[in-house]
Design an enzyme around this catalytic site. Structure first.
Site, PDB file in Angstrom:
ATOM      1  N   THR A  69       0.832  -1.201   0.000  1.00 65.66           N
ATOM      2  CA  THR A  69       0.000   0.000   0.000  1.00 65.66           C
ATOM      3  C   THR A  69       0.867   1.251   0.000  1.00 65.66           C
ATOM      4  O   THR A  69       0.610   2.210  -0.750  1.00 65.66           O
ATOM      5  CB  THR A  69      -0.959   0.002   1.204  1.00 65.66           C
ATOM      6  OG1 THR A  69      -1.861  -1.101   1.079  1.00 65.66           O
ATOM      7  CG2 THR A  69      -1.761   1.290   1.259  1.00 65.66           C
ATOM      8  N   ASN A 140      -6.462  -9.504  -7.397  1.00 65.72           N
ATOM      9  CA  ASN A 140      -6.525 -10.103  -6.067  1.00 65.72           C
ATOM     10  C   ASN A 140      -7.862 -10.762  -5.763  1.00 65.72           C
ATOM     11  O   ASN A 140      -7.946 -11.642  -4.906  1.00 65.72           O
ATOM     12  CB  ASN A 140      -6.235  -9.042  -4.997  1.00 65.72           C
ATOM     13  CG  ASN A 140      -7.252  -7.919  -5.005  1.00 65.72           C
ATOM     14  OD1 ASN A 140      -7.432  -7.248  -6.027  1.00 65.72           O
ATOM     15  ND2 ASN A 140      -7.919  -7.682  -3.892  1.00 65.72           N
ATOM     16  N   THR A 222      13.479   4.076   9.488  1.00 59.94           N
ATOM     17  CA  THR A 222      14.402   3.008   9.861  1.00 59.94           C
ATOM     18  C   THR A 222      13.857   1.655   9.424  1.00 59.94           C
ATOM     19  O   THR A 222      12.718   1.307   9.728  1.00 59.94           O
ATOM     20  CB  THR A 222      14.609   2.995  11.385  1.00 59.94           C
ATOM     21  OG1 THR A 222      15.120   4.264  11.792  1.00 59.94           O
ATOM     22  CG2 THR A 222      15.576   1.897  11.797  1.00 59.94           C
ATOM     23  N   CYS A 305      -9.463  -6.897   1.962  1.00 64.05           N
ATOM     24  CA  CYS A 305      -9.245  -5.474   2.212  1.00 64.05           C
ATOM     25  C   CYS A 305     -10.555  -4.690   2.203  1.00 64.05           C
ATOM     26  O   CYS A 305     -10.618  -3.577   2.701  1.00 64.05           O
ATOM     27  CB  CYS A 305      -8.303  -4.890   1.162  1.00 64.05           C
ATOM     28  SG  CYS A 305      -6.664  -5.636   1.183  1.00 64.05           S
TER      29      CYS A 305
END
Length: 361
Positions: A69, A140, A222, A305
């Site tokens: 996403t 999907n 990070t 989703c």
């Protein structure tokens, strides 16, 4: 529980877990730090990057993200020039982001088989003066495989970059070389959740989506060595097992079609599709009741989703189904760790429960 929802997510491969454990247990250093422990963590990230890149086209770079996403959002929002084109059957992460980036984005329809016409996409891109066209390699919800190479060429002939959402196809088939941007996700190939990647062709420049330390050269934040290592291990395994996984899925497809029988109608093309995705409907089926009666079988009434929205699948609407037809559809997803025996037993039960509704009616 019999797990038949591979499009929503896949079971974590043991090899991916083993690759992650040292970094979860002992390797806590920041991979962007210059000391020895940080350099070791950085090395693990780079090994993983190479493994992910090995299944993508040459001539580009892999940037790790928090998932597909984020990768799709970055690709769509990061292209500076205006004009966006996509397909009516795309994932919400593409359609919604396209409309955010361009309120007049062109949404091109697909046929009753779920396939797009490259000429229509090229015309839409030229008509909009589009800077970006996006399409999914493997859908999907219905598993249809789009002609990505032809779609990319049509987009580029119109002067647009081409973004491929390869989340459901990556690790299962070759990614067409014509793409300019490719989004992928670890947890769809038996890797961990929380990590994905965007492949960016050399020469393509994107504005940052997230500003900060620019750790990934355009993407700030990070990185987790554990998640990257798990993704890399899953990608390596997918490359090694691509042929055997495909053969296994083909056998499972035959088992599934035989177990369900002739009462079901396949949604989308029965040939141009990934065979680990079986999206079918039975007229008049009450899917909520079916799922309640088969609650120890994990399958989907639509895209995970979009579940809970209460709305019929926009993908099934895009291939011409009305609300009734869309609501009478189920998606069965299987793959590497599904056995023929458990699939046959589960789908025989699902079929019997669905036919029982007809008798009761």
């Amino acid at each position: 529980m019999t797990y038949l929802d591979y499009q929503a997510t896949t079971p974590l491969a043991p090899e991916a877990l083993e690759a992650m454990l040292p970094w979860l247990r002992d390797g806590h250093a920041n991979p962007h730090s210059a000391h020895k422990a940080g350099r070791a963590a950085k090395a693990a990230v780079e090994v993983a990057r190479e493994a992910v890149a090995a299944l993508l086209p040459k001539g580009g770079r892999v940037v790790f993200t928090s998932g597909a996403t984020e990768a799709l959002n970055w690709a769509i929002k990061g292209v500076a020039a205006p004009g966006r084109v996509t397909l009516a059957s795309e994932h919400a992460a593409v359609i919604d982001t396209m409309r955010y980036a361009d309120r007049n984005a062109a949404i091109v329809g697909v046929g009753s088989d779920g396939l797009a016409d490259p000429a229509a996409v090229g015309d839409a891109a030229a008509g909009r003066g589009a800077a970006l066209v996006a399409a999914m390699l493997v859908n999907n919800e219905i598993g249809v495989i789009q002609p990505i190479g032809a779609l990319a060429r049509a987009a580029q002939q119109a002067g647009a970059l081409f973004l491929c959402d390869a989340v459901q196809g990556y690790g299962r088939m070759a990614i067409p070389e014509e793409c300019d941007l490719v989004a992928v996700s670890a947890h769809k190939i038996h890797g961990p959740k929380g990590v994905g990647a965007l492949w960016i062709r050399d020469g393509v420049t994107l504005a940052p989506l997230v500003h900060g330390g620019d750790q990934e050269g355009g993407r700030s934040g990070t990185l987790s060595p554990a998640l990257c290592a798990g993704f890399g291990a899953a990608a390596r395994l997918a490359g090694e097992r691509m042929e055997s996984d495909a053969a296994h899925v083909a056998r499972l497809w035959d088992v599934a079609v035989r177990a369900l029988g002739a009462d079901w109608i396949i949604n989308g093309s029965a040939t141009a599709r990934y065979r680990g995705n079986l999206n079918v409907r039975m007229p008049g089926l009450d899917v909520a009741r079916l799922m309640s009666e088969c609650r120890d079988i994990a399958f989907s009434a639509g895209s995970a989703c979009a579940s809970g929205s209460g709305r019929p699948s926009h993908v099934l609407r895009a291939i011409g189904l009305d609300d009734t037809g869309a609501r009478s559809s189920v998606r069965i997803g299987f793959g590497r760790y599904t056995t023929e025996e458990e699939l046959d037993e589960a789908l025989t039960r699902i079929g019997a429960a669905a036919r029982g509704q007809r008798v009761a009616a």
